[in-house]
Design a protein around this motif. Structure first.
Motif, PDB file in Angstrom:
ATOM      1  N   TRP A 167      -5.051   8.678  10.722  1.00  0.00           N
ATOM      2  CA  TRP A 167      -4.249   9.316  11.550  1.00  0.00           C
ATOM      3  C   TRP A 167      -4.721  10.456  12.518  1.00  0.00           C
ATOM      4  CZ3 TRP A 167       0.987   9.234  12.508  1.00  0.00           C
ATOM      5  CH2 TRP A 167       1.639  10.447  13.165  1.00  0.00           C
ATOM      6  N   ASP A 168      -5.827  11.080  12.063  1.00  0.00           N
ATOM      7  CA  ASP A 168      -6.407  12.281  12.789  1.00  0.00           C
ATOM      8  C   ASP A 168      -7.184  11.416  14.080  1.00  0.00           C
ATOM      9  OD1 ASP A 168      -7.572  14.183  10.081  1.00  0.00           O
ATOM     10  OD2 ASP A 168      -5.584  14.087  11.298  1.00  0.00           O
ATOM     11  N   TRP A 169      -7.806  10.127  13.843  1.00  0.00           N
ATOM     12  CA  TRP A 169      -8.370   9.588  14.698  1.00  0.00           C
ATOM     13  C   TRP A 169      -7.675   9.045  15.955  1.00  0.00           C
ATOM     14  CZ3 TRP A 169      -8.645   5.301  17.620  1.00  0.00           C
ATOM     15  CH2 TRP A 169     -10.031   4.802  18.435  1.00  0.00           C
ATOM     16  N   LEU A 170      -6.298   8.749  15.524  1.00  0.00           N
ATOM     17  CA  LEU A 170      -5.180   8.327  16.630  1.00  0.00           C
ATOM     18  C   LEU A 170      -4.901   9.331  17.326  1.00  0.00           C
ATOM     19  CD1 LEU A 170      -3.070   5.778  14.164  1.00  0.00           C
ATOM     20  CD2 LEU A 170      -4.539   5.123  16.323  1.00  0.00           C
TER      21      LEU A 170
ATOM     22  N   THR B 118       0.943  -1.339   0.113  1.00  0.00           N
ATOM     23  CA  THR B 118       0.073  -0.156  -0.026  1.00  0.00           C
ATOM     24  C   THR B 118       0.690   1.216  -0.139  1.00  0.00           C
ATOM     25  OG1 THR B 118      -0.131  -0.182   2.401  1.00  0.00           O
ATOM     26  CG2 THR B 118      -1.843  -0.982   1.207  1.00  0.00           C
ATOM     27  N   PRO B 119       0.589   2.425  -0.519  1.00  0.00           N
ATOM     28  CA  PRO B 119       1.335   3.602  -0.686  1.00  0.00           C
ATOM     29  C   PRO B 119       1.403   4.426   0.616  1.00  0.00           C
ATOM     30  CG  PRO B 119      -0.820   3.894  -1.601  1.00  0.00           C
ATOM     31  CD  PRO B 119      -1.035   2.381  -1.228  1.00  0.00           C
ATOM     32  N   PHE B 120       0.476   4.174   1.510  1.00  0.00           N
ATOM     33  CA  PHE B 120       0.878   4.676   2.967  1.00  0.00           C
ATOM     34  C   PHE B 120       0.370   3.760   4.013  1.00  0.00           C
ATOM     35  CE2 PHE B 120       0.685   9.231   1.266  1.00  0.00           C
ATOM     36  CZ  PHE B 120      -0.091   8.988  -0.103  1.00  0.00           C
ATOM     37  N   ARG B 121       1.310   3.895   5.132  1.00  0.00           N
ATOM     38  CA  ARG B 121       1.084   3.041   6.337  1.00  0.00           C
ATOM     39  C   ARG B 121       1.136   3.989   7.567  1.00  0.00           C
ATOM     40  NH1 ARG B 121       6.495  -0.773   6.457  1.00  0.00           N
ATOM     41  NH2 ARG B 121       7.858   1.022   6.821  1.00  0.00           N
ATOM     42  N   ILE B 122       0.648   3.603   8.583  1.00  0.00           N
ATOM     43  CA  ILE B 122       0.779   4.005   9.853  1.00  0.00           C
ATOM     44  C   ILE B 122       1.451   3.159  10.902  1.00  0.00           C
ATOM     45  CG2 ILE B 122      -0.421   5.275  12.099  1.00  0.00           C
ATOM     46  CD1 ILE B 122      -2.448   6.062  10.321  1.00  0.00           C
ATOM     47  N   LEU B 123       2.484   3.554  11.549  1.00  0.00           N
ATOM     48  CA  LEU B 123       3.289   2.605  12.478  1.00  0.00           C
ATOM     49  C   LEU B 123       3.278   2.784  13.812  1.00  0.00           C
ATOM     50  CD1 LEU B 123       6.764   2.475  10.365  1.00  0.00           C
ATOM     51  CD2 LEU B 123       4.724   1.097  10.355  1.00  0.00           C
ATOM     52  N   LEU B 124       3.036   2.035  14.740  1.00  0.00           N
ATOM     53  CA  LEU B 124       3.299   2.368  16.101  1.00  0.00           C
ATOM     54  C   LEU B 124       4.717   2.262  16.622  1.00  0.00           C
ATOM     55  CD1 LEU B 124       2.116   2.716  19.293  1.00  0.00           C
ATOM     56  CD2 LEU B 124       1.997   0.055  19.185  1.00  0.00           C
ATOM     57  N   GLN B 125       5.380   3.057  17.327  1.00  0.00           N
ATOM     58  CA  GLN B 125       6.812   3.116  17.270  1.00  0.00           C
ATOM     59  C   GLN B 125       7.209   3.765  18.678  1.00  0.00           C
ATOM     60  OE1 GLN B 125       9.214   5.906  16.782  1.00  0.00           O
ATOM     61  NE2 GLN B 125       7.616   7.233  17.119  1.00  0.00           N
ATOM     62  N   PHE B 126       8.475   3.511  19.044  1.00  0.00           N
ATOM     63  CA  PHE B 126       9.056   4.145  20.489  1.00  0.00           C
ATOM     64  C   PHE B 126      10.301   4.882  20.174  1.00  0.00           C
ATOM     65  CE2 PHE B 126       5.740   2.326  22.765  1.00  0.00           C
ATOM     66  CZ  PHE B 126       5.341   1.067  22.392  1.00  0.00           C
ATOM     67  N   PRO B 127      10.585   5.918  20.687  1.00  0.00           N
ATOM     68  CA  PRO B 127      11.838   6.370  20.386  1.00  0.00           C
ATOM     69  C   PRO B 127      12.974   5.458  21.047  1.00  0.00           C
ATOM     70  CG  PRO B 127      10.349   8.023  21.554  1.00  0.00           C
ATOM     71  CD  PRO B 127       9.638   6.743  21.396  1.00  0.00           C
ATOM     72  N   GLY B 128      13.951   5.480  19.791  1.00  0.00           N
ATOM     73  CA  GLY B 128      15.195   4.595  20.230  1.00  0.00           C
ATOM     74  C   GLY B 128      14.859   3.107  19.885  1.00  0.00           C
ATOM     75  N   SER B 129      13.722   2.740  19.796  1.00  0.00           N
ATOM     76  CA  SER B 129      13.489   1.144  19.362  1.00  0.00           C
ATOM     77  C   SER B 129      13.759   0.935  17.723  1.00  0.00           C
ATOM     78  CB  SER B 129      12.159   1.016  20.029  1.00  0.00           C
ATOM     79  OG  SER B 129      11.827  -0.363  19.836  1.00  0.00           O
ATOM     80  N   GLN B 130      14.161  -0.215  17.682  1.00  0.00           N
ATOM     81  CA  GLN B 130      14.142  -0.564  16.200  1.00  0.00           C
ATOM     82  C   GLN B 130      12.887  -1.540  15.748  1.00  0.00           C
ATOM     83  OE1 GLN B 130      16.411   0.153  13.883  1.00  0.00           O
ATOM     84  NE2 GLN B 130      16.997   1.602  15.476  1.00  0.00           N
ATOM     85  N   ILE B 131      12.064  -1.812  16.590  1.00  0.00           N
ATOM     86  CA  ILE B 131      10.917  -2.410  16.414  1.00  0.00           C
ATOM     87  C   ILE B 131       9.436  -1.854  16.315  1.00  0.00           C
ATOM     88  CG2 ILE B 131       9.453  -4.391  17.220  1.00  0.00           C
ATOM     89  CD1 ILE B 131      11.763  -5.497  18.616  1.00  0.00           C
ATOM     90  N   SER B 132       8.780  -1.684  15.196  1.00  0.00           N
ATOM     91  CA  SER B 132       7.540  -0.814  15.209  1.00  0.00           C
ATOM     92  C   SER B 132       6.488  -2.026  14.650  1.00  0.00           C
ATOM     93  CB  SER B 132       7.774   0.086  14.246  1.00  0.00           C
ATOM     94  OG  SER B 132       8.733   1.087  14.469  1.00  0.00           O
ATOM     95  N   TRP B 133       5.154  -1.381  14.651  1.00  0.00           N
ATOM     96  CA  TRP B 133       3.951  -2.276  14.167  1.00  0.00           C
ATOM     97  C   TRP B 133       3.168  -1.479  13.304  1.00  0.00           C
ATOM     98  CZ3 TRP B 133       5.897  -2.178  19.178  1.00  0.00           C
ATOM     99  CH2 TRP B 133       6.430  -3.298  19.763  1.00  0.00           C
TER     100      TRP B 133
END
Length: 1071
Positions: free
Chosen positions: A96-99, A60-75
């Motif tokens: 994005w706006d909902w989140l 898909t051309p766009f995606r949203i990730l859950l991430q933490f500063p300094g971490s190499q793992i995202s969802w």
């Protein structure tokens, strides 16, 4: 679209993604080669690679990730689908706006990354489940996701299978500042929440009948939440994917449950909603739409909504087709433009000659022609499923005309019958409005010229927009109504705007029949009517004359006869008086029907529920529309109390007559919305003075003085086509502009507010009734106030559980909170402190107890009688408990047939008790017997409060008494000692009875006169039994030990719910 969270190890591998937005927890990324005007070689290669991949492998051309500063793992938690570039951008931005608005602030309360990840993953999974469910065509089809939710609902809460799940929502429940992600399940009787997060399970159930208020709040970390109030606590739910839908469904289910339980008589429920097992999410949506349509078009509440179709109607005045929606009901075709209320059309099916399809063209696709009796036709186009719609309409049209013809034949036969009997009634009913004969003095030429000018404006309007019920209702007619309807057209327009004319036409002769049937009948309603007849517009010459008074009497008594549930309520006389001035007598009757049963629903029942609901709605509108006034006036109930008469009398009791009649004009056009708007305008005009007022009396004087000064000072009638027509003049002159300020208030908003506030009003009524009842009973019992309140709740639920109509010969107050025999036996089994062996024995003792408590022989036991009985069992002294058990084993509690505990059965006879004979009608009694009965009645009142000695107990009754005592001790830890003790007591009492029996027998042999055999019958007294029981310490300890009423009440609640569920299951099987 939302995605099941998927772990990504390298957030930006090979530089394939570009970050567009970011914050501490989320990233919005765009795939290189997409959404950019010019890209480098990397973007071109990525774009080419994506375009040649198989559709299942494409990214898909766009995606949203859950991430933490300094971490190499995202969802990855969301993406933009590849429907089109623009739609993908809009979709991912929406997520994005909902989140940002719903989750970002809430995540700051978590202390670890794992907690944040777990919470967000659970929330996203809930959103996915809800999106899948929303895409299903209907819940009734049982899609897979709904079945999964149903299984979870049954597994987690253990409710009976009859507890039908209506719908569910993914949301968060807040505990302090911590949100718990889970699912909110909404069933026909409960709302239930379940969450399992970080190894901790949270679940609870709230019965709808315990909900006291619903509101939408926004505070703290919650952007917007639904707050559910009960009598003991409140719960906040937020982060709904569609909060509006969730709030509407919660309000509907709570409203239905409370109306069914707390006021099944006073408030009318749709037939479908009276069957809880049939309620589904689709049914709730249809019911909400039906309520909106009935309110918008002011239709009878009995109308059923059938089809809803998008279409366009040819509007000659606009010379174009106006798009909108077609609603079809039992007796009407209704059209509303897409811009709600800008163009409305109502066509009674009785006016329709035929409905036919025309040839479809590119200009006029799927046209339908509706021809009416006035040689006029309406054209509808762009109708989907046109063939089926036309067929259904023609079927209902034929049925309606058949019914109308039969009713007309019945009317003709009735008229012939009445003519054979008398001509009085036909010649008595007024055929003209009272205003034609009784005119108040007015200032001559000026008013006449204004009337003529307004009449001409209306005639011009009729020629352009049509005349009758089926005229087009647009902004132009709204301006004409605001100017005031001319007196000569007022009755006609009131009938047409309210659709009362079509109802009258379908019920020809009905009013004459009601007048004939009500003549000569006397009731509480007719007495109240007679008292108020001369208080109705006493200054108007029409009601200083016997003709006007007689017409008012006929209209009010005929309506009381038509609708005995309402009968007559104060303020109906004022309303009916005004209707009679401008409409014919029969028309006034049907206008009164329209107001009482459609336009002001539930206003005129015994408890004025509808008016109080609208007062509660009015308070919320004040807070919303007049925030400064609401802030300065801390108790808005004062203003709502003052405004109650505004709603009940449509301002007729507070405004000068000419101005008030113009308010009625607006009411018949806009419905209750006009009264809300005018009420807000009045408060806004006096906001400064009301804010400065120091007490309720001063506020009342301010509003009264202001309303007294409102006059209909029309200097000239402007042209309705002028854009400033209704600002420059009109009945509201000084605050007409203020009314326009509240013009955005819609019928849909009012109906939603009514649904929500009805919950609060009904619960307030219930609380008041409960407080009054407990306050009266508490001095007579030793049960704690808390336990007594819980018993009241159990009693109330039992009284309402059967959902039957009850005995209509008794008033609402007489039937309220009384149990019949089956209901009493049900509650008896739940609360009796001692086990009684077999179910048959329990049922037998329940029957006897009911017979004993039913002292007035009306086959009902009141809450007071029930509470006093229960107080004896749980808080009474030993001798009181034994006395109660003793009385259960002698007449009248004990009857010949335990299977048929009718009081008409002869009791077990004993010579020491008087013999009661139920003599058949006409049986002549001996003079001495009559004298004895008279003396008995005279002494009855004196002996009422004197404790009489109990009758003696014969041997058979004593054996029954012993069996009951044995059954009380079953499963008791001291069972063996108690059985031995009762055996000893039984032996002792038998010996006492036998000794007295032999003594009486010897005395009879020595006597010269012959005595009856019953004089020497074996018998013992209550005192002898009590004295024998006191010799055994085990029995004394058993009866002196107070049972735990609180634990019994807790068990009773659970069992009572199971019983109600079983009853519901039986009802489902029967239907």
């Amino acid at each position: 679209m939302w995605l099941n969270p998927e772990e990504v190890l390298l957030k930006n591998a090979l530089k394939l993604w570009v970050t567009e937005r970011s914050n501490d927890f989320f990233l919005l990324q765009r795939r290189r080669g997409h959404g950019e005007a010019s890209s480098g070689i990397t973007g071109l290669l990525v774009g080419a690679l994506d375009s040649v991949l198989d559709s299942n492998a494409r990214v898909t051309p766009f995606r949203i990730l859950l991430q933490f500063p300094g971490s190499q793992i995202s969802w990855v938690i969301a993406s933009g689908e590849r429907k089109s570039q623009q739609s993908a951008i809009e979709e991912v931005n929406k997520h994005w706006d909902w989140l940002v608005h719903n989750l970002l602030q809430s995540l700051s309360v978590f202390e670890s990354k794992e907690d944040v990840a777990s919470f967000v993953k659970g929330k996203v999974k809930g959103l996915i489940a809800e999106e899948v469910r929303s895409r299903q065509a209907a819940q009734e089809d049982d899609p897979e996701k709904f079945r999964e939710a149903l299984l979870k609902f049954e597994l987690h809460f253990g409710l009976p299978s009859s507890e039908k799940l209506v719908t569910y929502f993914s949301c968060c429940c807040w505990k302090g500042r911590v949100p718990r992600q889970g699912f909110l399940f909404l069933s026909i009787n409960h709302m239930a929440f379940y969450s399992f997060l970080l190894g901790k399970e949270v679940k609870f159930v709230i019965p709808w009948v315990e909900v006291t208020r619903l509101e939408r709040v926004s505070a703290g970390l919650m952007t917007e939440a639904i707050r559910v109030h009960t009598r003991h606590r409140q719960r906040d739910f937020s982060m709904f994917l569609n909060l509006d839908e969730a709030f509407r469904v919660i309000g509907q289910l709570a409203d239905i449950a409370l109306r069914r339980l707390l006021d099944s008589e006073g408030l009318e429920l749709d037939h479908v909603l009276q069957q809880p097992a049939c309620i589904t999410k689709r049914i709730l949506e249809e019911q909400a739409l039906r309520e909106f349509v009935l309110a918008l078009f002011l239709l009878p509440r009995s109308e059923k909504l059938y089809e809803v179709a998008s279409c366009s109607v040819w509007t000659p005045h606009a010379r174009r087709h106006t798009p909108g929606f077609l609603y079809t009901t039992d007796s009407y075709l209704c059209f509303s433009s897409r811009e709600v209320e800008s163009c409305i059309l109502l066509i009674p099916l009785l006016e329709v000659l035929f409905i036919e399809k025309a040839e479809s063209t590119s200009v006029l696709p799927n046209p339908v022609i509706v021809s009416i009796r006035t040689k006029k036709a309406f054209q509808l186009i762009e109708l989907q499923d046109r063939d089926e719609l036309v067929e259904n309409l023609n079927t209902r049209l034929r049925s309606l005309h058949t019914i109308s013809y039969c009713y007309w034949m019945y009317h003709r036969l009735f008229i012939l019958y009445q003519r054979c009997r008398s001509q009085v009634l036909r010649n008595t009913v007024n055929s003209e409005a009272l205003m034609t004969a009784f005119h108040q003095n007015q200032s001559g030429d000026k008013n006449k010229s204004l009337e003529c000018e307004k009449e001409q404006l209306w005639e011009n309007h009729f020629s352009e927009f049509g005349r009758g019920v089926h005229m087009f209702r647009t902004e132009k007619i709204r301006r004409l109504v605001a100017m005031g309807i001319p007196e000569s057209l007022r009755g006609e327009l009131w009938m047409n705007l309210s659709a009362a004319s079509s109802v009258m036409e379908s019920h020809q002769g009905y009013y004459t029949t009601m007048v004939q049937k009500s003549m000569g009948h006397s009731s509480l309603a007719t007495e109240e009517i007679e008292r108020d007849l001369h208080r109705s517009l006493p200054d108007h010459p029409a009601f200083q004359n016997p003709t006007g008074i007689a017409a008012l009497r006929r209209v009010l008594t005929a309506y009381a006869h038509r609708n005995p549930k309402i009968g007559y309520c104060q303020s109906m006389n004022i309303l009916a008086s005004v209707l009679l001035l401008y409409a014919k007598e029969e028309e006034a009757f049907w206008l009164l029907v329209a107001v009482c049963e459609r336009m002001l629903p539930d206003y005129f029942n015994r408890r004025v529920i509808g008016a109080q609901v609208d007062q509660s709605v009015f308070e919320e509108l004040i807070r919303e529309r007049l925030p400064e006034l609401a802030e300065n006036v801390h108790d808005l109930s004062t203003l709502s109390s003052v405004s109650l008469s505004w709603f009940l009398t449509l301002f007729l009791s507070v405004l000068p007559f000419d101005s008030a009649v113009c308010v009625v004009d607006c009411f018949f056009f806009h419905g209750i919305k006009a009264i809300f708007q005018l009420g807000l305008a009045v408060l806004e005009a006096n906001a400064a003075q009301l804010s400065a007022s120091t007490d309720d009396g001063q506020a009342l004087m301010i509003l009264t003085s202001f309303l007294d000064q409102v006059r209909n000072e029309e200097a000239a009638s402007p042209s309705p086509s002028s854009p400033d027509a209704d600002e420059s003049s009109g009945v509201f002159f000084g605050f007409c502009g203020s009314c326009q300020k509240f013009g955005d208030l819609t019928v849909r908003q009012i109906e939603r507010l009514r649904c929500r506030h009805r919950i609060q009003v009904l619960q307030s009524h219930e609380d008041t009734t409960k407080e009054n009842t407990l306050r009266l009973i508490a001095p007579d019992v030793s049960i704690s106030p808390e336990n007594l309140a819980d018993i009241y709740n159990l009693f109330k639920v039992t009284e309402s559980a059967a959902w039957h109509h009850g005995d209509l010969t008794r008033s609402f107050v007489e039937r309220q909170y009384r149990l019949d025999r089956p209901q009493f036996k049900s509650l008896y089994g739940l609360l009796v402190p001692w086990p009684s062996g077999s179910e048959h024995h329990t049922d037998t003792l329940g029957n006897r107890t009911f017979t004993l408590l039913d002292q007035d022989h009306d086959n009902l036991v009141s809450f007071r009688e029930f509470a006093v009985w229960l107080d004896t069992l749980y808080c009474g002294e030993l001798n009181e408990k034994i006395r109660l058990l003793y009385r259960l084993h002698i007449p009248p509690a004990l009857t010949e047939s335990e299977e048929d505990p009718s009081l008409m059965k002869s009791p077990l006879l004993s010579t020491n008790r008087p013999l009661f004979l139920n003599l058949p009608p006409g049986w002549s009694r001996d003079y001495q017997e009559q004298l004895k009965q008279m003396l008995h009645d005279l002494a009855k009142e004196k002996e009422k409060n004197v404790e009489k000695p109990l009758p003696l107990m014969n041997q058979r009754e004593f054996i029954q008494f012993c069996k009951t005592l044995y059954s009380l001790f079953q499963s008791n830890p001291e069972e063996n000692d108690l059985f031995q003790a009762i055996a000893t007591v039984t032996s002792l009492v038998l010996q006492i009875g036998e000794a007295e029996h032999r003594g009486r027998g010897s005395a009879a042999e020595d006597a010269d006169d012959q005595t009856s055999t019953t004089d020497s019958e074996w018998r013992v007294s209550f005192a002898q039994i009590l004295a024998s029981l006191l010799t055994e310490q085990a029995l004394v300890s058993f009866f002196e030990k107070p049972p735990s009423l609180q634990s019994k009440i807790r068990e009773a609640r659970e069992k009572q719910y199971q019983q109600r569920a079983a009853l519901l299951t039986l009802q489902q099987g029967g239907s």
